[in-house]
Design an enzyme around this catalytic site. Structure first.
Site, short mmCIF file in Angstrom:
data_model
loop_
_atom_site.label_atom_id
_atom_site.label_comp_id
_atom_site.label_asym_id
_atom_site.label_seq_id
_atom_site.Cartn_x
_atom_site.Cartn_y
_atom_site.Cartn_z
N ASP A 238 0.99 -0.80 0.19
CA ASP A 238 0.02 0.13 0.24
C ASP A 238 1.11 1.57 -0.26
OD1 ASP A 238 -2.13 1.20 0.24
OD2 ASP A 238 -3.48 0.67 1.88
N GLU A 450 -16.94 9.91 4.30
CA GLU A 450 -16.93 9.31 4.61
C GLU A 450 -15.48 8.89 3.66
OE1 GLU A 450 -19.83 5.57 5.07
OE2 GLU A 450 -19.85 7.20 3.69
#
Length: 710
Positions: A238, A450
């Site tokens: 990542d 979000e």
């Protein structure tokens, strides 16, 4: 092993150390003397080609999961591959090798959405390992095709493993999970993508899992991924996760140590800036150059399978022109998925669909009513046209009724204008309600609050939800709408479950719309007015309160998701209403016993007994009838589409693994004893029965001998 393995290894053998290290970076430089062009491995396609200009913007992944239709996930993946290749060909022709311009797409996200507060849960296929596996595998197959030597594009299963929030702690957090939870919940979708989908890449997670940083975990990357599952693709970190090894996890002391740990344990390409230290790591003896050769061979092999390195070409893929981007057919598929993703949560006394002949004025209120951002979620592309819910309603209604609109409030702040007083749109809401015959309240969240830490505004909650309630003034606006005495249809646009207890008690109709893509407003309007029958099912549990959830940082599955929860859900996993009606009959099994290596076929008939055409999902759940086992778990599904009066016989196969459970040592055990098999259009729980008035058919299977499944 692909047919290109030896050729890739021979190419790597011609590289010097500097050149090999360069190829392990996500922004790999050219090696001109060997005919290797520069390549940027970082591209995104979670729900359509992202961050590279115009492309089809499908519903967010959680909405795709709500279709319970793996074939649709495959079609979305196929569109990603074609549009991605079309854009790549055009970019290559212009000499553009920049980020988001490659054919290695870092999707799907097959993490388990274990806690509704997690902001990135919207990127997943929900809380269930079986559903996630089925959707993930079909998406991967759609993106890559089924020829292992010739990839249309490369998919990447992420984030391996156990990654699921909190976002604010992800760079330093140690997720502790038992072997049982690992193999029962957190790993199955990755295993399915590797072994069934033949996914080309796997991305490690930011967090530690049981003490090991995931992007440098021997347990995850060597023992499980390579040795146990036989993975033959490449592993990518990542982004900037390797920096966390020494800066946040404190597992290593220097960037060189972090680079060595990641490379030695199986990470092949670094999204970040740590792998340049591999040059000194190899020279200092911290990394065997043979391991570096293996990593670069993995990467060259991938580029050859894509037909984008040297003389390895795929003529059919090279010929895909830019006219294949954003086509009429792709927009139609987008609308189809949006329609099938909507979940009708409540429809008291068949309040929906609305009859326009009886309505003169419609009020559309709420911060998401005219929001493009609420259509698309995160990791999104750019659509050529967006249709918000307000626009969808206006387009559908035309001049047959007056449409009034109020933004009503900011998504989470106390005013819509910085110079205004708080509650600056409340008077407008009252006026709209007064003039309207029916109110469509479009509430929820968007990717600004979000989502992923850093992408979502940290001023709210670092991407996660503080609780399960609509933020800001939205609850006040809903109370005002209710007090107007006009009927209210709530459209919830979120990427996750909300606590809709008050709304369920006060409004006649509720639609969960997720982030429904660029065509989403049209799909919502058509559902409200009955142009089609909603058919989506919840891929996550809608809890009643946050208080009933375990601590956010507790990775044990006890008390989480429909498989382990003890309290009654507000809206259960697998639930979703329709405008038409279905009956299930003649459910039977072709055998009453299961054994290791065996399988059982379930046959059932579904009939549309209502007045509208519609889709319905046959759901099959299995429950081990002994102490200390999970609730009934989804183990089979099949989507069918039926005209009024039409019936169809459906078959599903339950392999031995559908009855097996993992024990505390991570062994997959088919235990002697009895098992209940439930066939229906929902979960076999009491709340689903109460909401639908229907029950699942219960059948029983026995197993005579305990066996460990390999």
């Amino acid at each position: 092993m692909s047919k290109f393995r030896e050729k890739a290894a021979a190419l790597v053998a011609q590289m010097n150390l500097e050149e090999k290290v360069g190829q392990t970076l996500y922004n790999a430089p050219a090696v001109e003397r060997l005919g290797i062009p520069s390549y940027n491995w970082w591209n995104e396609a979670l729900h359509g080609v992202a961050r590279a200009g115009t492309a089809t913007v499908f519903p967010q992944a959680i909405g795709v999961a709500a279709t319970f239709d793996e074939e649709l996930a495959g079609k979305m993946g196929e569109t990603v591959a074609v549009e991605g290749r079309a854009k790549y060909n055009a970019q290559q022709a212009a000499g553009d090798h920049d980020i988001y311009k490659g054919l290695t797409f870092w999707a799907p996200n097959v993490n388990i959405f274990r806690d509704p507060r997690w902001g990135r849960g919207q990127e997943t296929f929900g809380e269930d390992p079986y559903l996630t596996s089925r959707m993930g595998v079909r998406f991967v197959e759609g993106v890559q095709g089924t020829d292992p030597d010739h990839l249309k594009a490369a998919a990447c299963a992420k984030h391996f493993a156990v990654h699921s929030g909190p976002e604010g702690l992800r760079h330093e957090f140690n997720a502790e999970a038992s072997l049982q939870d690992m193999y029962e919940t957190y790993l199955p979708a990755f295993k399915a993508c590797v072994q069934e989908g033949k996914v080309e890449a796997v991305m490690g997670a930011y967090n530690r899992t049981n003490g090991e940083p995931c992007c440098g975990s021997k347990t995850l990357l060597q023992d499980i991924l390579r040795k146990e599952w036989g993975f033959q693709g490449h592993v990518v970190s990542d982004c900037w996760a390797l920096v966390d090894f020494h800066e946040h996890h404190k597992i290593t002391k220097t960037p060189l140590e972090s680079a060595a740990m990641a490379m030695n344990n199986g990470c092949d390409v670094n999204c970040g800036c740590t792998f340049p230290y591999l040059r000194d790591a190899v020279r200092g003896g911290y990394v065997d150059e043979k391991r570096l050769d293996e990593a670069v061979t993995n990467l060259m092999e991938c580029r050859m399978k894509l037909g984008i390195l040297g003389d390895e070409r795929q003529d059919s893929q090279d010929r895909i022109g830019y006219d294949q981007v954003d086509t009429k057919e792709n927009r139609e598929l987008n609308l189809e998925i949006a329609r099938k993703s909507l979940v009708l949560l409540k429809n008291e006394d068949n309040f929906l669909p609305l009859d326009l002949r009886k309505i003169k004025a419609i009020g559309v209120i709420g911060p998401n009513a005219d929001s493009r951002r609420a259509l698309v979620g995160n990791y999104e592309g750019t659509a050529s046209r967006y249709i918000t819910v307000l626009e969808g309603i206006e387009d559908y209604v035309g001049d047959r009724a007056r449409v009034y609109y109020s933004e009503a409030c900011h998504l989470w702040q106390d005013r819509t204008s910085g110079l205004a007083q708080a509650d600056d749109r409340i008077s407008e809401v009252k006026a709209v309600c007064r003039e309207s015959d029916v109110i469509v309240a479009v509430m929820g969240l968007d990717s600004g609050i979000e989502g992923e830490q850093g992408d979502a505004g940290n001023e709210f909650a670092s991407g996660d939800k503080r609780d399960l309630n609509f933020p800001g003034l939205q609850p006040e606006v809903l109370r005002i709408a209710y007090e107007s005495k006009k009927p209210v249809i709530l459209v919830s646009m979120t990427g996750s479950a909300m606590a809709l207890t008050w709304e369920d008690a006060h409004f006649p109709a509720i639609i969960q719309a997720w982030y429904p893509g660029a065509q989403g407003g049209r799909a919502v309007a058509e559902a409200i007015f009955g142009a089609y029958s909603p058919e989506g099912k919840l891929p996550v549990t809608f809890y009643r309160t946050t208080e009933e959830l375990p601590d956010f940082t507790d990775y044990a599955m006890k008390g989480r998701t429909y498989r382990y929860m003890e309290n009654e859900a507000l809206y259960p996993f697998g639930f979703g209403l329709s405008y038409t009606d279905f009956e299930l009959s003649s459910a039977r099994l072709d055998a009453g016993q299961i054994r290791a290596g065996g399988r059982i076929t379930l046959t059932a008939t579904l009939k549309n007994t209502g007045s509208m055409a519609g889709g319905q999902t046959l759901q099959v759940y299995v429950k081990a009838l002994r102490q200390d086992t999970p609730n009934a778990q989804l183990k089979g599904l099949k989507k069918v589409y039926l005209a009024p009066g039409e019936e169809r016989t459906v078959q599903l196969t339950l392999p031995d693994t559908a009855f097996a459970l993992y024990d505390g040592e991570g062994r997959h055990m088919l235990q002697a004893g009895s098992y209940a098999v439930y066939a229906g259009m929902q979960q076999p729980d009491a709340r689903s029965r109460a909401l639908t008035g229907k029950s699942c058919v219960r059948l029983e299977v026995s197993c005579a001998e305990t066996a460990e499944l390999k």
